[in-house]
Motif scaffolding. Structure first.
Motif, PDB file in Angstrom:
ATOM      1  N   CYS A  15      34.517  40.158  28.154  1.00 16.83           N
ATOM      2  CA  CYS A  15      33.412  40.664  28.961  1.00 16.83           C
ATOM      3  C   CYS A  15      32.133  40.611  28.137  1.00 16.83           C
ATOM      4  O   CYS A  15      32.162  40.692  26.904  1.00 16.83           O
TER       5      CYS A  15
ATOM      6  N   ALA B 274      33.854  37.774  32.014  1.00 13.83           N
ATOM      7  CA  ALA B 274      33.186  38.621  33.003  1.00 13.83           C
ATOM      8  C   ALA B 274      31.784  38.960  32.508  1.00 13.83           C
ATOM      9  O   ALA B 274      31.606  39.334  31.344  1.00 13.83           O
TER      10      ALA B 274
ATOM     11  N   TRP C 177      28.934  41.659  39.370  1.00 11.48           N
ATOM     12  CA  TRP C 177      29.634  40.995  38.274  1.00 11.48           C
ATOM     13  C   TRP C 177      30.123  39.628  38.748  1.00 11.48           C
ATOM     14  O   TRP C 177      30.407  39.422  39.917  1.00 11.48           O
TER      15      TRP C 177
ATOM     16  N   GLU D  61      32.060  35.668  36.985  1.00 14.58           N
ATOM     17  CA  GLU D  61      32.822  35.097  35.879  1.00 14.58           C
ATOM     18  C   GLU D  61      32.357  33.676  35.586  1.00 14.58           C
ATOM     19  O   GLU D  61      31.926  32.963  36.501  1.00 14.58           O
TER      20      GLU D  61
ATOM     21  N   LEU E 123      36.826  42.600  37.746  1.00 15.90           N
ATOM     22  CA  LEU E 123      35.381  42.743  37.894  1.00 15.90           C
ATOM     23  C   LEU E 123      35.020  44.109  38.481  1.00 15.90           C
ATOM     24  O   LEU E 123      34.082  44.775  38.020  1.00 15.90           O
TER      25      LEU E 123
ATOM     26  N   TRP F 176      35.436  46.724  35.773  1.00 16.63           N
ATOM     27  CA  TRP F 176      34.363  46.766  34.783  1.00 16.63           C
ATOM     28  C   TRP F 176      33.124  47.451  35.355  1.00 16.63           C
ATOM     29  O   TRP F 176      32.451  48.208  34.645  1.00 16.63           O
TER      30      TRP F 176
END
Length: 351
Positions: free
Chosen positions: A48, A81, A92, A94, A322, A325
């Motif tokens: 991340c 991420a 968020w 990726e 995601l 997070w």
């Protein structure tokens, strides 16, 4: 003095770390306990990257990041991420770390560069050279950033260019070098759904934008499009090329002396940190477990029960990396504000 905290794991751990850190800096004898068990901590796995002063102050992701940039390592095969907003309180997404791309257009770009047919492979080489002329390394992760980041097109272009130049160490030529001067009428940006159109539908839309280019650049672009349309009748790479044209068209709507929008500090930090984050490989790292480790290091303890614990409100952890997070960043940010209130109560308790 003892303080007991009860609540969701990231909220309680963050408040405990901030209280203990502040107590150490003032030489204040404060003991902090968290009501719960380390085994109940919700997993928040890497890799991340996010700009978060709260997580950075708690020691999360500081081995690779700098300032308030948090880079949490993880398995090489796992995508990275990212959140562009400060504190991770935004959308968020990726990007790929294996070199193949995640977004369909990034995958098509890589496939074009690896084509077995010489004519198409040469088109991929020319496209890479065009990127490199701007100092922009055409890494699949940069393309994922360009096509996926939740931001306006010009901002996505600025972030991708900043990230690619930081990775390559090259400044490249200014994009205005390829424009023709002295044009008063500026075209409108191409539609976002241009990738779904055919070349026959696209060519009339491209004309005003091609006219903004210098003659040499215009001839090269027209020749490239014509050869791609001829060599790629299956339309394997046409959608990627048209999507790229739609994004780049926003540059051609700007005056010749215009600049890309300046980036917010959090977005600039993420762009510069993309290179180190892509290489942050290793065993899967749990950010929440990292909070628990820092809490123990500062002298915090877990307990099964306590008298008059401070209840920290929080939301249950969602499913999906995601979403988790975003939940994790929201919990820690809110907890940092609670820690400030608790510290004032500890230092100046009500009589």
């Amino acid at each position: 003095m003892d303080v007991a905290l009860e609540g969701s794991s990231p909220a309680a751990l963050t408040a405990g770390i901030l209280l203990l850190s502040r107590a150490r800096s003032f030489g204040f004898p404060l003991r902090v306990q968290v009501v719960g068990s380390p085994g109940d901590i919700t997993s928040v796995p890497g890799p991340c990257m996010v700009h978060s002063p709260v997580l950075a102050s708690c020691g999360i992701g500081r081995d690779l990041g700098s300032g308030a940039l948090v880079i949490v390592p993880g398995p090489t095969e796992a995508p990275l991420a990212i959140c562009l907003e400060d504190g991770g309180n935004g959308d968020w997404f990726e990007v790929d770390r294996r070199g193949g791309g995640l977004h369909p257009h990034s995958v098509a770009f890589v496939a074009l560069c690896r084509e077995r047919r010489p004519a198409l492979r040469e088109l991929g080489r020319q496209l890479r050279r065009a990127f490199m002329a701007l100092g922009c390394t055409p890494e699949p992760a940069v393309l994922d950033l360009l096509f996926t980041a939740p931001a306006p097109p010009l901002t996505r272009l600025a972030i991708a260019l900043r990230a690619a130049r930081a990775m390559s160490g090259q400044r490249g030529l200014p994009w205005t070098r390829f424009l023709a001067g002295g044009q008063a009428d500026l075209p409108e940006p191409l539609p976002d759904d241009l990738a779904t159109c055919s070349w026959a539908q696209t060519r009339p839309l491209l004309r005003p934008h091609l006219d903004r280019l210098g003659l040499g650049t215009q001839d090269a672009v027209e020749a490239w499009i014509g050869e791609l349309a001829q060599e790629d009748p299956e339309e394997l790479y046409g959608p990627m090329a048209r999507a790229l044209a739609a994004v780049l068209s926003h540059l051609l709507t700007l005056p010749s002396a215009a600049m890309l929008p300046p980036l917010q500090p959090s977005r600039d930090a993420v762009a510069v940190g993309l290179g180190p984050a892509l290489g942050a490989a290793g065993p899967q790292h749990d950010a929440n477990a990292g909070l628990a480790k820092m809490f123990h290091f500062l002298g915090g303890r877990f307990c099964t029960e306590a008298r008059f614990p401070v209840r920290l409100e929080g939301n249950p952890p969602p499913e999906g990396r995601l979403a988790r997070w975003r939940w994790f960043c929201a919990e820690t940010t809110r907890s940092a504000q609670t820690a400030d209130v608790l510290w004032r109560q500890v230092m100046d308790p009500a009589q």
